[in-house]
Design a protein around this motif. Sequence first.
Motif, PDB file in Angstrom:
ATOM      1  N   ASP A 123     -29.878  59.627  51.878  1.00 25.97           N
ATOM      2  CA  ASP A 123     -31.135  59.813  51.211  1.00 25.97           C
ATOM      3  C   ASP A 123     -30.985  58.114  49.776  1.00 25.97           C
ATOM      4  OD1 ASP A 123     -30.672  62.800  49.626  1.00 25.97           O
ATOM      5  OD2 ASP A 123     -30.859  62.107  51.217  1.00 25.97           O
ATOM      6  N   THR A 124     -32.651  57.878  49.835  1.00 25.90           N
ATOM      7  CA  THR A 124     -32.393  57.131  48.870  1.00 25.90           C
ATOM      8  C   THR A 124     -32.352  56.770  47.930  1.00 25.90           C
ATOM      9  OG1 THR A 124     -34.876  57.398  49.136  1.00 25.90           O
ATOM     10  CG2 THR A 124     -33.965  55.835  51.116  1.00 25.90           C
ATOM     11  N   SER A 125     -32.575  56.044  46.502  1.00 21.60           N
ATOM     12  CA  SER A 125     -32.588  56.831  44.892  1.00 21.60           C
ATOM     13  C   SER A 125     -33.894  57.245  44.676  1.00 21.60           C
ATOM     14  CB  SER A 125     -32.879  54.991  44.425  1.00 21.60           C
ATOM     15  OG  SER A 125     -34.217  54.350  44.823  1.00 21.60           O
ATOM     16  N   SER A 126     -34.654  57.118  45.702  1.00 23.80           N
ATOM     17  CA  SER A 126     -36.111  57.611  45.163  1.00 23.80           C
ATOM     18  C   SER A 126     -35.705  59.667  45.354  1.00 23.80           C
ATOM     19  CB  SER A 126     -37.668  57.997  45.507  1.00 23.80           C
ATOM     20  OG  SER A 126     -37.152  58.006  46.664  1.00 23.80           O
ATOM     21  N   GLY A 127     -34.936  60.184  46.390  1.00 24.84           N
ATOM     22  CA  GLY A 127     -34.363  61.223  47.156  1.00 24.84           C
ATOM     23  C   GLY A 127     -35.056  61.101  48.251  1.00 24.84           C
ATOM     24  N   LEU A 128     -36.117  60.771  48.640  1.00 30.17           N
ATOM     25  CA  LEU A 128     -36.344  61.106  50.315  1.00 30.17           C
ATOM     26  C   LEU A 128     -35.592  60.077  50.793  1.00 30.17           C
ATOM     27  CD1 LEU A 128     -40.379  59.639  48.930  1.00 30.17           C
ATOM     28  CD2 LEU A 128     -39.309  62.454  48.831  1.00 30.17           C
ATOM     29  N   PRO A 129     -36.021  61.169  52.207  1.00 29.23           N
ATOM     30  CA  PRO A 129     -35.654  60.671  53.462  1.00 29.23           C
ATOM     31  C   PRO A 129     -35.970  59.177  53.658  1.00 29.23           C
ATOM     32  CG  PRO A 129     -35.913  62.726  53.249  1.00 29.23           C
ATOM     33  CD  PRO A 129     -36.846  62.176  52.296  1.00 29.23           C
ATOM     34  N   GLY A 130     -35.244  59.234  54.647  1.00 24.33           N
ATOM     35  CA  GLY A 130     -35.615  57.952  55.108  1.00 24.33           C
ATOM     36  C   GLY A 130     -37.108  57.097  55.575  1.00 24.33           C
TER      37      GLY A 130
END
Length: 94
Positions: A2-9
């Motif tokens: 997960d990234t900081s936005s909560g979306l997968p790469g």
Amino acid sequence: MDTSSGLPGSKYLAWHIRRQLAFDIWPLALAIFLICIVERDQLLDAELSTWFTIFRVIFECTSGYATIGLSLGTPDNNFSFCGEFKPLSKLIVS
């Protein structure tokens, strides 16, 4: 992952590309709109209608904004299509 936005790469990358394109399109759309207003006399002139078209204005602005350097030119002169613009339109393009 997960990234900081909560979306997968992969979703984050697609989201970022869409967001960046949406951010870049507004100045270009505003420039095209203003140039069409300034150049309305030439756009509506029946004698120039074969080559002075909105498509050429869009092409010239997009090429200039993206720093590509392509131009469709003019039929009677040896310079780029922007050379036919009024001074205010040239200022907007630059």
